[in-house]
Design a protein around this motif. Structure first.
Motif, mmCIF file in Angstrom:
data_model
loop_
_atom_site.group_PDB
_atom_site.id
_atom_site.type_symbol
_atom_site.label_atom_id
_atom_site.label_comp_id
_atom_site.label_asym_id
_atom_site.label_seq_id
_atom_site.Cartn_x
_atom_site.Cartn_y
_atom_site.Cartn_z
ATOM 1 N N ARG A 305 -23.640 1.052 21.103
ATOM 2 C CA ARG A 305 -22.712 1.917 20.371
ATOM 3 C C ARG A 305 -21.268 1.561 20.674
ATOM 4 O O ARG A 305 -20.415 1.530 19.781
ATOM 5 N N LEU A 306 -20.966 1.287 21.953
ATOM 6 C CA LEU A 306 -19.589 0.965 22.291
ATOM 7 C C LEU A 306 -19.155 -0.354 21.647
ATOM 8 O O LEU A 306 -17.970 -0.549 21.360
ATOM 9 N N LEU A 307 -20.113 -1.234 21.382
ATOM 10 C CA LEU A 307 -19.769 -2.496 20.726
ATOM 11 C C LEU A 307 -19.188 -2.268 19.339
ATOM 12 O O LEU A 307 -18.422 -3.097 18.832
ATOM 13 N N THR A 308 -19.542 -1.157 18.705
ATOM 14 C CA THR A 308 -19.008 -0.880 17.366
ATOM 15 C C THR A 308 -17.509 -0.660 17.391
ATOM 16 O O THR A 308 -16.851 -0.680 16.346
ATOM 17 N N ALA A 309 -16.947 -0.452 18.577
ATOM 18 C CA ALA A 309 -15.494 -0.301 18.689
ATOM 19 C C ALA A 309 -14.779 -1.579 18.260
ATOM 20 O O ALA A 309 -13.622 -1.531 17.824
ATOM 21 N N ILE A 310 -15.448 -2.727 18.376
ATOM 22 C CA ILE A 310 -14.840 -3.993 17.950
ATOM 23 C C ILE A 310 -14.627 -3.990 16.439
ATOM 24 O O ILE A 310 -13.550 -4.368 15.946
ATOM 25 N N GLU A 311 -15.602 -3.533 15.701
ATOM 26 C CA GLU A 311 -15.465 -3.459 14.242
ATOM 27 C C GLU A 311 -14.384 -2.452 13.863
ATOM 28 O O GLU A 311 -13.548 -2.729 12.990
ATOM 29 N N ALA A 312 -14.395 -1.310 14.515
ATOM 30 C CA ALA A 312 -13.399 -0.290 14.203
ATOM 31 C C ALA A 312 -11.988 -0.778 14.517
ATOM 32 O O ALA A 312 -11.044 -0.535 13.749
ATOM 33 N N ALA A 313 -11.848 -1.476 15.639
ATOM 34 C CA ALA A 313 -10.527 -1.985 16.018
ATOM 35 C C ALA A 313 -10.047 -3.038 15.035
ATOM 36 O O ALA A 313 -8.866 -3.064 14.642
ATOM 37 N N THR A 314 -10.941 -3.907 14.599
ATOM 38 C CA THR A 314 -10.563 -4.958 13.653
ATOM 39 C C THR A 314 -10.190 -4.366 12.307
ATOM 40 O O THR A 314 -9.223 -4.805 11.658
ATOM 41 N N ALA A 315 -10.935 -3.345 11.887
ATOM 42 C CA ALA A 315 -10.673 -2.722 10.590
ATOM 43 C C ALA A 315 -9.278 -2.109 10.530
ATOM 44 O O ALA A 315 -8.681 -2.005 9.435
ATOM 45 N N LEU A 316 -8.733 -1.707 11.666
ATOM 46 C CA LEU A 316 -7.375 -1.150 11.678
ATOM 47 C C LEU A 316 -6.342 -2.187 11.243
ATOM 48 O O LEU A 316 -5.238 -1.816 10.812
ATOM 49 N N TYR A 317 -6.683 -3.460 11.352
ATOM 50 C CA TYR A 317 -5.765 -4.531 10.962
ATOM 51 C C TYR A 317 -6.109 -5.119 9.600
ATOM 52 O O TYR A 317 -5.654 -6.200 9.244
ATOM 53 N N GLU A 318 -6.907 -4.384 8.816
ATOM 54 C CA GLU A 318 -7.288 -4.844 7.479
ATOM 55 C C GLU A 318 -7.083 -3.736 6.450
ATOM 56 O O GLU A 318 -7.843 -3.596 5.498
ATOM 57 N N ARG A 319 -6.030 -2.956 6.641
ATOM 58 C CA ARG A 319 -5.768 -1.828 5.746
ATOM 59 C C ARG A 319 -4.622 -2.173 4.805
ATOM 60 O O ARG A 319 -3.507 -2.488 5.243
ATOM 61 N N PRO A 320 -4.865 -2.111 3.494
ATOM 62 C CA PRO A 320 -3.800 -2.468 2.542
ATOM 63 C C PRO A 320 -2.668 -1.458 2.585
ATOM 64 O O PRO A 320 -2.889 -0.255 2.796
ATOM 65 N N PRO A 321 -1.434 -1.898 2.401
ATOM 66 C CA PRO A 321 -0.281 -0.982 2.384
ATOM 67 C C PRO A 321 -0.408 0.040 1.251
ATOM 68 O O PRO A 321 -0.957 -0.255 0.182
ATOM 69 N N SER A 322 0.109 1.197 1.499
ATOM 70 C CA SER A 322 0.058 2.263 0.481
ATOM 71 C C SER A 322 1.303 2.279 -0.386
ATOM 72 O O SER A 322 1.404 3.071 -1.337
ATOM 73 N N THR A 323 2.264 1.422 -0.071
ATOM 74 C CA THR A 323 3.502 1.353 -0.870
ATOM 75 C C THR A 323 3.682 -0.071 -1.393
ATOM 76 O O THR A 323 3.160 -1.030 -0.817
ATOM 77 N N GLY A 324 4.430 -0.189 -2.488
ATOM 78 C CA GLY A 324 4.661 -1.497 -3.079
ATOM 79 C C GLY A 324 5.932 -2.142 -2.567
ATOM 80 O O GLY A 324 6.668 -1.571 -1.764
ATOM 81 N N LEU A 325 6.197 -3.363 -3.094
ATOM 82 C CA LEU A 325 7.446 -4.060 -2.765
ATOM 83 C C LEU A 325 7.742 -5.048 -3.887
ATOM 84 O O LEU A 325 6.881 -5.373 -4.713
ATOM 85 N N THR A 326 8.968 -5.526 -3.889
ATOM 86 C CA THR A 326 9.393 -6.488 -4.894
ATOM 87 C C THR A 326 9.439 -7.880 -4.267
ATOM 88 O O THR A 326 10.094 -8.099 -3.253
ATOM 89 N N ALA A 327 8.720 -8.822 -4.907
ATOM 90 C CA ALA A 327 8.762 -10.223 -4.471
ATOM 91 C C ALA A 327 9.851 -10.921 -5.281
ATOM 92 O O ALA A 327 9.857 -10.868 -6.522
ATOM 93 N N GLU A 328 10.772 -11.581 -4.586
ATOM 94 C CA GLU A 328 11.926 -12.179 -5.239
ATOM 95 C C GLU A 328 11.768 -13.694 -5.354
ATOM 96 O O GLU A 328 11.336 -14.365 -4.410
ATOM 97 N N THR A 329 12.114 -14.227 -6.563
ATOM 98 C CA THR A 329 12.152 -15.679 -6.803
ATOM 99 C C THR A 329 13.449 -16.004 -7.534
ATOM 100 O O THR A 329 14.124 -15.094 -8.059
#
Length: 773
Positions: A305-329
Motif C-alpha cells: 500500500r505504501l508503494l502506491t505513494a510513488i504513483e500519487a507523488a508522480t501524479a502531482l507533477y502531471e496536472r494540467p494548468p487551470s489557466t491559459g497563456l499567450t504564446a508569442e511569435t
C-alpha cells in the motif's frame, strides 16, 4: 587421454569386479565412438565459428543474427571442450529396446556423422525416465546406470534394476546408490555438479510446466537450490517462450556469497545466458544500502500500500494548468487555454514513464499551437514557439523532469508531502518514516526506488534523445549537400548518382552508432520467467520489484517458511495471493539429502519451538558423528585437527566475527550462510544470535549447513545457559570427557545400512506432490 587407445574406466582396486569386460565392454565401445564424434564436432564448430566471425558485421537484424550465431556456436564449443567424454551422465535400458537399445544421457544431445544418437539431452522428454524411474514406477525401464567422473575418467558406476529381466544383463549391483555415496563427497567453494544424481521427486518439479507460479517448499538439505537451477536450464531448453529468442530467465538469489557458490552450475548445464542477481542488484542504490535500523519504519515500508505513494507523488507533477497563456511569435500571438493543456496531457501514451511521456505531451502542445499559425510555415512557427521562454517555463512547471531518487527522498524528508501522497498514514507513522539523511538508502527503500524508476524513467534520456535527433538532423543535412554535389558532378548516361536520393540509400547512409545513449539495463526486464531462491525472506513490497519484471506471472518460487528470519506463519497461498499471484501450484520436498540425522535431531527442536508446523525434512543418511559441544577457546585446535585429517572439503565458522576466512575455512554470519553447505560447521555462541523468531531461525539455518559434522562452542560467560540446555544436546561419544573434542576422520558416506538405502527408495512412490491451489 586418447579414448580410442586408453580405457575410459579408472576404477580403484576395491572396485575390480566392476572392471569385468562383460560389464563395461559396451560402454567402452560407445565412449570410443563418442570421442571420435566429439573431436569431429569441435573441429566443425571451430571452422563454423571462424567463418561467421570473418563475415561482414552488417546492420540491424543481420548484425543481430550474426551476434546470436556467434554466441550459440561459442557456448556449445565451450561446453564440448570443458567436459569431453564426461558429458555423459549415464545410460538406461528400456523394456522394449533389448540389449542393443541402450540410451546414453548427456548434458546435451550429440549425434555422429551418420546420424546415430550418441547422447540424449537430459532435458528431452525421452530422457525423463533416467531421472524419474523408481521401483514403484519404473517408467518402462529395465535398468539404469550412473557414472561418477573425475578428470575425464570413470572412477565408479552404479546400476539399478527395475525388473527381473535386468538381472540377466549381469548388472553390477552395489549395497548403496551412487547418489547416496555422492552425499559424502567433500564440499568446495562452489556448488558441486549433481546433475547425474537428480532424484525422482526433484525431477518431477524440474519438469513441471511454467504457466503461472510454482512454489517449491522444502526444508534444509532437500535440494531446493538444485531444483531451481536445473529447472532454469530445463525451461530454457523446453519452452520456446522462455528459451532462445524468448524472454529469457532471471534468477534471484539471497546474497552475493550464494551467487558465487552457484555461479558455475548453469554454464555446466549448457546455459550461460541467464541473468543471476540479488534484489540489491536490481537498483543502483542497492550496492551501498544499509539495514533499516528502525523496525517500525521497515514494517511500514514492507507493505504494498505504501508503494502506491510513488504513483500519487508522480501524479502531482502531471496536472494540467487551470489557466491559459499567450504564446508569442514574430508573426502572431496564439492563445493556449485550459482545455488545450488538458488535451495535450491526455496524449501521453498509457503506461509510458513520466519523463518519456513528457516529450509526447510537449510535442502535442506544440502541434495544437502550430495548427493556429495561419500562413506561417510550420517549421518556422514551431522553432519560434521553442524560443518562447514563458511557454517553456509554464510547461516545465506543469510537467517537469523528475529524478526518481529525489522523489523518494522527498517522501522521507517532507512530512506534508508524504501525508499528501499517503493520506491513510497516521501522524506518528509519517514521523516514523522521516529521517535526517534523506539519501541514506536502506534495503527497505529499494522497492520504492525501483518503483519510482519504473514509473518516472531516466531523467537524462530526454536530453540524450534530443541530442541524438540534433546530431542526426545535422548529419542528414550534410549528407544532402554531399549528394547534391555528387549528382551535379555525375555525367554518366544513366545518372547513377541520382539513386542516392532513394529511401533505401538514405536509410543505409544514416548511422546512429556512437550517438549518446544509456547503457542497457539487463535486469530491467521484462523476463519470460523468474526463479526466486530463499523466497520466504521477501517482503510484500520487494515482490513488486519482481512482478514488474515478469508480467506473465511465470515464476519458480523456492523457499522454506521455517527459514524466514522475520516470521512466516501464514501459508504460501495467503502470502502470494496478497502480493499479486491470484493462483499458484505447490510442490513439497520432504527428504533431507544433505544434513545427517545427528545434526537434524539437534536442529529440529530449535525451529519447532517457534514454528510447530515447520516442514522439517527427514534425513536419509547418518555419519555416526554426534553433535559436539565445548568451549570457544578450542576453536583453532578443532579446525587444525579437521584440516590435518581432511585433504578435501570446506569448513565454516558461524558467529565469530573476529575469525578471518581462509581458503578452506569460511567465516560467516548466520544470515549469509543461508543457501550454502559445508562439511564441518562450527557455531560460536549460538545463543548470541538473538531471541525470538529471528534468533531461532538463525540457529536453525546455521546448524543445518553441515553435511558431515556440527560443533557448538560457547565462551565461558555462556556456560550456565549451556548447562541448563544439556538435556537437549546429543550425547558425547562414550569414553570421551565432555571438555574434549574428538574430530576424527569422517566415515565414508557409503558405510550405511541397507535400511537407509531402503528409506531413500521407499520415498519413490511420490514424496513430491504438486497440487493446484
Amino acid at each position: 587421454m586418447n579414448p580410442l587407445t586408453t580405457s575410459v574406466f579408472d576404477l580403484p582396486a576395491r572396485l575390480a569386479p566392476k572392471a569385468d569386460p562383460s560389464l563395461i565392454a559396451a560402454d567402452e565401445e560407445h565412449f570410443a565412438a563418442l570421442a571420435r564424434s566429439l573431436e569431429e564436432s569441435i573441429a566443425d564448430l571451430s571452422r563454423r565459428l571462424d567463418a561467421v566471425r570473418t563475415e561482414r558485421g552488417g546492420t540491424g537484424q543481420q548484425a543481430l543474427d550474426r551476434d546470436l550465431e556467434i554466441h550459440r556456436l561459442t557456448a556449445r564449443l565451450s561446453t564440448l571442450r570443458r567436459f569431453g567424454l564426461d558429458l555423459c551422465l549415464g545410460q538406461m535400458v528400456s523394456a522394449d529396446s533389448g540389449s542393443g537399445g541402450d540410451l546414453y544421457i548427456g548434458r546435451l544431445g550429440l549425434t555422429d556423422g551418420a546420424g546415430r544418437r550418441l547422447l540424449l539431452d537430459w532435458r528431452s522428454p525421452a530422457a525423463e525416465p533416467f531421472f524419474g524411474a523408481t521401483h514403484a514406477n519404473p517408467m518402462g525401464l529395465v535398468s539404469r546406470r550412473r557414472y561418477r567422473w573425475r578428470r575425464g575418467r570413470i572412477i565408479d558406476y552404479w546400476d539399478e534394476v527395475f525388473t527381473a529381466d535386468g538381472l540377466e544383463r549381469r548388472i553390477a549391483l552395489d549395497d548403496e546408490s551412487a547418489f547416496i555415496a555422492s552425499l559424502g563427497v567433500g564440499r568446495t567453494s562452489r556448488m558441486r555438479d549433481v546433475l547425474a544424481t537428480i532424484q525422482a521427486d526433484q525431477d518431477a518439479i524440474i519438469r513441471a510446466g511454467s504457466q503461472g507460479p510454482l512454489v517449491v517448499d522444502g526444508g534444509p538439505g532437500t535440494g531446493k537450490t538444485v531444483v531451481a537451477l536445473h529447472r532454469t536450464a530445463y525451461l530454457l531448453y523446453s519452452d520456446a517462450r522462455i528459451g532462445r529468442g524468448g524472454g529469457g530467465v532471471l534468477f534471484v538469489g539471497p546474497h552475493q556469497a550464494y551467487l558465487a557458490y552457484v555461479d558455475d552450475i548453469l554454464p555446466s548445464l549448457g546455459e550461460d545466458g541467464v541473468q543471476i542477481c540479488t534484489l540489491r542488484d536490481l537498483v543502483a542504490e542497492g550496492a551501498t544500502a544499509g539495514v533499516e535500523e528502525n523496525p517500525d519504519a521497515a514494517r511500514l515500508k514492507s507493505s504494498v500500500r505504501l508503494l502506491t505513494a510513488i504513483e500519487a507523488a508522480t501524479a502531482l507533477y502531471e496536472r494540467p494548468p487551470s489557466t491559459g497563456l499567450t504564446a508569442e511569435t514574430p508573426w502572431l500571438d496564439v492563445w493556449l487555454d485550459a482545455e488545450d493543456w488538458t488535451e495535450a496531457f491526455r496524449s501521453a501514451e498509457p503506461g509510458a514513464a513520466h519523463n518519456e511521456a513528457r516529450d509526447q505531451v510537449w510535442a502535442t502542445l506544440l502541434d495544437i499551437l502550430v495548427d493556429r499559425r495561419g500562413d506561417v510555415p510550420a517549421g518556422l512557427f514551431r522553432r519560434a514557439l521553442l524560443r518562447d521562454e514563458q511557454l517553456v517555463r509554464a510547461f516545465d512547471r506543469a510537467w517537469p523532469l523528475i529524478d526518481p531518487t529525489a522523489l523518494v527522498a522527498q517522501l522521507w524528508s517532507s512530512p506534508s508531502f508524504l501525508q499528501r501522497c499517503a493520506p491513510w498514514l497516521s501522524s506518528d507513522e509519517v514521523a516514523t518514516l522521516q529521517r535526517h539523511e534523506s539519501h541514506g538508502w536502506t534495503l527497505s527503500d529499494l522497492p520504492f526506488l525501483d518503483a519510482a524508476r519504473q514509473r518516472i524513467g531516466d531523467p537524462d534520456e530526454s536530453r540524450r534523445r534530443r541530442e541524438r535527433e540534433a546530431v542526426l538532423a545535422a548529419e542528414r543535412e550534410e549528407m544532402s549537400r554531399v549528394i547534391d554535389h555528387l549528382i551535379a558532378a555525375d555525367d554518366s548516361e544513366m545518372a547513377v548518382m541520382s539513386m542516392l536520393r532513394g529511401r533505401d540509400f538514405q536509410n543505409t547512409l544514416a548511422d546512429d552508432a556512437g550517438l549518446p545513449s544509456a547503457d542497457p539495463d539487463v535486469l530491467a526486464g521484462p523476463f519470460a520467467h523468474i526463479v526466486v531462491d530463499e523466497a520466504q525472506e521477501l517482503t510484500d513490497a520487494e515482490w513488486q520489484m519482481l512482478l514488474a519484471r515478469c508480467p506473465s506471472r511465470s515464476f519458480t518460487i523456492v523457499g522454506d517458511r521455517a527459514q524466514a528470519r522475520h516470521g512466516f506463519t501464514e501459508s504460501w497461498q495467503d502470502r502470494l495471493r496478497r502480493v499479486g499471484f491470484p493462483r499458484m501450484e505447490l510442490a513439497s520436498l520432504t527428504v533431507n539429502y544433505r544434513t545427517p540425522e545427528e545434526v537434524m535431531a539437534a536442529a529440529e527442536p530449535v525451529i519447532r519451538t517457534i514454528l510447530p508446523d515447520a516442514n522439517v525434512p527427514t534425513s536419509i543418511r547418518s555419519t555416526g558423528i554426534p553433535v559436539r559441544h565445548g568451549a570457544a577457546s578450542e576453536l583453532h585446535a578443532i579446525l587444525d585437527t579437521w584440516l590435518d585429517e581432511h585433504a578435501e572439503g570446506i569448513a565454516c565458522v558461524i558467529g565469530d566475527g573476529a575469525f578471518e576466512s581462509t581458503s578452506r575455512v569460511r567465516s560467516l554470519t548466520p544470515e549469509l550462510s543461508k543457501g550454502l553447505e559445508f562439511d564441518l560447521v562450527v557455531l560460536v555462541d549460538p545463543d548470541s544470535f538473538g531471541g525470538g523468531i529471528e534468533g531461532a531461525v538463525d540457529r536453525y539455518v546455521a546448524m543445518t549447513r553441515a553435511t558431515q559434522q556440527l560443533v557448538v562452542l560457547t565462551h565461558p560467560v555462556a556456560e550456565p545457559r549451556r548447562a541448563a540446555d544439556a538435556s537437549t544436546r546429543s550425547a558425547t561419544a562414550p569414553g570421551v570427557p565432555p571438555a574434549q573434542f574428538v574430530v576424527g576422520r569422517i566415515p565414508a558416506a557409503g558405510r550405511m545400512t541397507r535400511s537407509i538405502v531402503a528409506i531413500a527408495r521407499s520415498r519413490d512412490a511420490g514424496s513430491c506432490s504438486i497440487s493446484d491451489r
